[in-house]
Design an enzyme around this catalytic site. Structure first.
Site, PDB file in Angstrom:
ATOM      1  N   ASN A   9     -53.950 -12.316 -30.028  1.00 57.72           N
ATOM      2  CA  ASN A   9     -53.171 -12.777 -28.814  1.00 57.72           C
ATOM      3  C   ASN A   9     -53.354 -14.087 -28.460  1.00 57.72           C
ATOM      4  O   ASN A   9     -53.663 -13.426 -28.208  1.00 57.72           O
ATOM      5  CB  ASN A   9     -51.515 -12.778 -29.931  1.00 57.72           C
ATOM      6  CG  ASN A   9     -50.308 -13.293 -28.884  1.00 57.72           C
ATOM      7  OD1 ASN A   9     -50.888 -14.641 -29.382  1.00 57.72           O
ATOM      8  ND2 ASN A   9     -49.728 -13.310 -28.655  1.00 57.72           N
ATOM      9  N   TRP A  10     -53.849 -15.235 -28.778  1.00 61.31           N
ATOM     10  CA  TRP A  10     -54.693 -16.109 -27.856  1.00 61.31           C
ATOM     11  C   TRP A  10     -53.621 -16.580 -26.666  1.00 61.31           C
ATOM     12  O   TRP A  10     -54.608 -17.012 -25.856  1.00 61.31           O
ATOM     13  CB  TRP A  10     -55.790 -16.916 -28.275  1.00 61.31           C
ATOM     14  CG  TRP A  10     -57.038 -16.275 -28.620  1.00 61.31           C
ATOM     15  CD1 TRP A  10     -57.587 -14.682 -29.209  1.00 61.31           C
ATOM     16  CD2 TRP A  10     -57.769 -17.012 -30.398  1.00 61.31           C
ATOM     17  NE1 TRP A  10     -58.443 -14.622 -30.167  1.00 61.31           N
ATOM     18  CE2 TRP A  10     -58.186 -15.818 -29.995  1.00 61.31           C
ATOM     19  CE3 TRP A  10     -58.103 -18.319 -29.745  1.00 61.31           C
ATOM     20  CZ2 TRP A  10     -59.839 -15.948 -30.601  1.00 61.31           C
ATOM     21  CZ3 TRP A  10     -59.018 -18.173 -31.016  1.00 61.31           C
ATOM     22  CH2 TRP A  10     -59.933 -17.645 -31.420  1.00 61.31           C
ATOM     23  N   LYS A  11     -52.172 -16.790 -27.221  1.00 60.85           N
ATOM     24  CA  LYS A  11     -51.514 -17.299 -26.914  1.00 60.85           C
ATOM     25  C   LYS A  11     -51.786 -18.744 -26.054  1.00 60.85           C
ATOM     26  O   LYS A  11     -52.467 -19.143 -27.307  1.00 60.85           O
ATOM     27  CB  LYS A  11     -50.728 -17.089 -25.300  1.00 60.85           C
ATOM     28  CG  LYS A  11     -50.626 -15.117 -25.411  1.00 60.85           C
ATOM     29  CD  LYS A  11     -50.725 -14.628 -24.428  1.00 60.85           C
ATOM     30  CE  LYS A  11     -50.309 -13.002 -24.275  1.00 60.85           C
ATOM     31  NZ  LYS A  11     -49.681 -12.541 -23.612  1.00 60.85           N
ATOM     32  N   HIS A  95     -42.477 -12.794 -31.170  1.00 57.38           N
ATOM     33  CA  HIS A  95     -42.762 -12.315 -29.404  1.00 57.38           C
ATOM     34  C   HIS A  95     -42.067 -12.443 -28.609  1.00 57.38           C
ATOM     35  O   HIS A  95     -41.504 -13.308 -28.517  1.00 57.38           O
ATOM     36  CB  HIS A  95     -43.989 -13.086 -29.633  1.00 57.38           C
ATOM     37  CG  HIS A  95     -45.204 -12.581 -28.355  1.00 57.38           C
ATOM     38  ND1 HIS A  95     -44.443 -12.771 -26.730  1.00 57.38           N
ATOM     39  CD2 HIS A  95     -46.008 -11.930 -28.740  1.00 57.38           C
ATOM     40  CE1 HIS A  95     -45.370 -12.059 -26.574  1.00 57.38           C
ATOM     41  NE2 HIS A  95     -46.292 -11.145 -27.054  1.00 57.38           N
ATOM     42  N   GLU A  97     -42.708 -13.250 -26.261  1.00 55.56           N
ATOM     43  CA  GLU A  97     -42.880 -14.703 -24.706  1.00 55.56           C
ATOM     44  C   GLU A  97     -41.329 -15.313 -26.003  1.00 55.56           C
ATOM     45  O   GLU A  97     -40.624 -16.806 -24.973  1.00 55.56           O
ATOM     46  CB  GLU A  97     -43.851 -15.467 -24.599  1.00 55.56           C
ATOM     47  CG  GLU A  97     -44.706 -13.970 -23.664  1.00 55.56           C
ATOM     48  CD  GLU A  97     -45.968 -13.953 -23.991  1.00 55.56           C
ATOM     49  OE1 GLU A  97     -46.254 -15.006 -23.967  1.00 55.56           O
ATOM     50  OE2 GLU A  97     -46.557 -13.143 -23.340  1.00 55.56           O
ATOM     51  N   GLU A 167     -44.057  -3.904 -29.045  1.00 53.00           N
ATOM     52  CA  GLU A 167     -44.576  -4.167 -28.074  1.00 53.00           C
ATOM     53  C   GLU A 167     -43.538  -4.526 -26.509  1.00 53.00           C
ATOM     54  O   GLU A 167     -42.699  -5.236 -26.146  1.00 53.00           O
ATOM     55  CB  GLU A 167     -45.150  -5.379 -28.267  1.00 53.00           C
ATOM     56  CG  GLU A 167     -46.160  -6.411 -28.966  1.00 53.00           C
ATOM     57  CD  GLU A 167     -46.783  -7.551 -28.684  1.00 53.00           C
ATOM     58  OE1 GLU A 167     -47.856  -7.224 -28.860  1.00 53.00           O
ATOM     59  OE2 GLU A 167     -46.414  -8.241 -28.599  1.00 53.00           O
ATOM     60  N   GLY A 173     -48.512  -8.670 -20.683  1.00 54.37           N
ATOM     61  CA  GLY A 173     -49.883  -9.149 -20.010  1.00 54.37           C
ATOM     62  C   GLY A 173     -49.511  -8.223 -18.612  1.00 54.37           C
ATOM     63  O   GLY A 173     -49.445  -9.039 -17.098  1.00 54.37           O
ATOM     64  N   SER A 212     -50.765  -4.970 -23.218  1.00 56.22           N
ATOM     65  CA  SER A 212     -52.152  -4.025 -22.116  1.00 56.22           C
ATOM     66  C   SER A 212     -53.065  -2.987 -22.878  1.00 56.22           C
ATOM     67  O   SER A 212     -53.615  -2.081 -21.633  1.00 56.22           O
ATOM     68  CB  SER A 212     -51.833  -3.402 -20.979  1.00 56.22           C
ATOM     69  OG  SER A 212     -50.485  -4.556 -20.389  1.00 56.22           O
ATOM     70  N   GLY A 234     -54.534 -10.419 -23.749  1.00 57.24           N
ATOM     71  CA  GLY A 234     -55.315 -11.139 -23.001  1.00 57.24           C
ATOM     72  C   GLY A 234     -57.269 -10.572 -23.188  1.00 57.24           C
ATOM     73  O   GLY A 234     -58.161 -11.165 -23.220  1.00 57.24           O
TER      74      GLY A 234
HETATM   75  C1  PEP Z   1     -49.104  -9.825 -26.521  1.00 56.27           C
HETATM   76  O1  PEP Z   1     -49.205 -11.263 -26.022  1.00 56.27           O
HETATM   77  O2  PEP Z   1     -48.489  -9.395 -27.550  1.00 56.27           O
HETATM   78  C2  PEP Z   1     -49.612  -9.188 -25.724  1.00 56.27           C
HETATM   79  C3  PEP Z   1     -50.265  -7.812 -25.934  1.00 56.27           C
HETATM   80  O3  PEP Z   1     -50.335  -9.319 -23.906  1.00 56.27           O
HETATM   81  P1  PEP Z   1     -51.148  -8.570 -23.842  1.00 56.27           P
HETATM   82  O4  PEP Z   1     -52.701  -7.492 -24.325  1.00 56.27           O
HETATM   83  O5  PEP Z   1     -52.344  -9.628 -22.605  1.00 56.27           O
HETATM   84  O6  PEP Z   1     -50.089  -7.154 -22.772  1.00 56.27           O
END
Ligand code: PEP
Length: 250
Positions: A9-11, A95, A97, A167, A173, A212, A234
């Site tokens: 997921n490049w966001k 998600h 976010e 998640e 993040g 993460s 990330g």
């Molecule tokens: C995500 O945004 O779905 C995610 C898992 O981010 P990160 O790996 O950066 O925690």
């Protein structure tokens, strides 16, 4: 056997140049990924570039969000049909976010899940508790509420057409990863909840972990029996890290 799915997921990150470099790096190492299915979810505006660069490779791609609507006067929105037009296989829905920053509640997420699925996309349904909810001991209630919103609207069989991403919001993040045991406990809970309604769907559905996950901790998380891949933020922005995670999935 469930085929693990590692999805990046490049966001809201990248440029045309950086995405080309990232995809060149991933493509160069993809042959060493033996078992896992691999996908990337770029920002919408780069989907055409990604389609061009990944067509003919084993790497799939998808959107990070979609509209609840089919078409029309919805400024700034992207329809399921548009994602399909650019060869998307997957789309992330719900998600954290989107839930926290853009007010998407369980009902909206359930509609998006249905719209994606009915259009022929595979929704990646994100669910997870906040730190406050975990500390209050209501993680399972939150997970059940988020999952049941989709099951009640679309039916349990609909989960077989998508992927679930557990998640924990406190791990996204933040560099704080759930321990493999913490993650497995929730993944097991999710699978049991589904199994109570339909054992075959529960056995088949892939449940990714996200929060993460990185090159150093992926192998341990992915070794757990109910963790069928990862949704990676990330660490999906660096080709070598992303590939290490993909290889760890098999
Ligand atoms: C995500 O945004 O779905 C995610 C898992 O981010 P990160 O790996 O950066 O925690």
């Amino acid at each position: 056997m469930r085929k693990p799915l590692i999805a990046g997921n490049w966001k809201m990150n990248g440029s045309r140049a950086s995405i080309k470099e990232l995809l060149d790096g991933i493509k160069a190492g993809i042959d060493e990924v033996k078992t896992a299915e691999v996908a990337v979810c770029p920002p919408f505006v780069y989907l055409a570039d990604v389609q061009q660069q990944l067509s003919g490779t084993p790497i799939a791609w998808g959107g990070q969000n979609l509209s609840t609507e089919e078409k029309g006067a919805f400024t700034g929105e992207i329809a399921a049909s548009m994602l399909l037009d650019f060869g998307c296989k997957y789309v992330i829905v719900g998600h954290s976010e989107r839930r926290t920053l853009y007010g998407e509640d369980d009902a909206v997420v359930a509609v998006k899940y249905g719209v994606a699925r009915q259009a022929g996309l595979k929704p990646i349904l994100c669910i997870g508790e906040t730190l406050e909810e975990r500390e209050k001991g209501i993680t399972e209630d939150v997970i059940a509420r988020q999952l049941n919103a989709v099951i009640e609207k679309e039916g349990v069989a609909a989960l077989g057409d998508g992927v679930i991403a557990y998640e924990p919001v406190w791990a996204i993040g933040t560099g704080k990863t759930a321990t493999p045991e913490q993650a497995q406990a929730v993944h097991g809970f999710i699978r049991n909840l589904i199994a109570d309604k339909d054992a075959a769907v529960a056995e088949q559905v892939r449940i990714q972990y996200g929060g993460s996950m990185n090159a150093a901790n992926a192998a341990e998380l992915l070794s757990m029996p109910d963790i069928d891949g990862g949704l990676i933020g990330g660490a999906s922005l660096k080709a070598e890290d992303f590939l290490t995670i993909c290889r760890a999935a098999g």
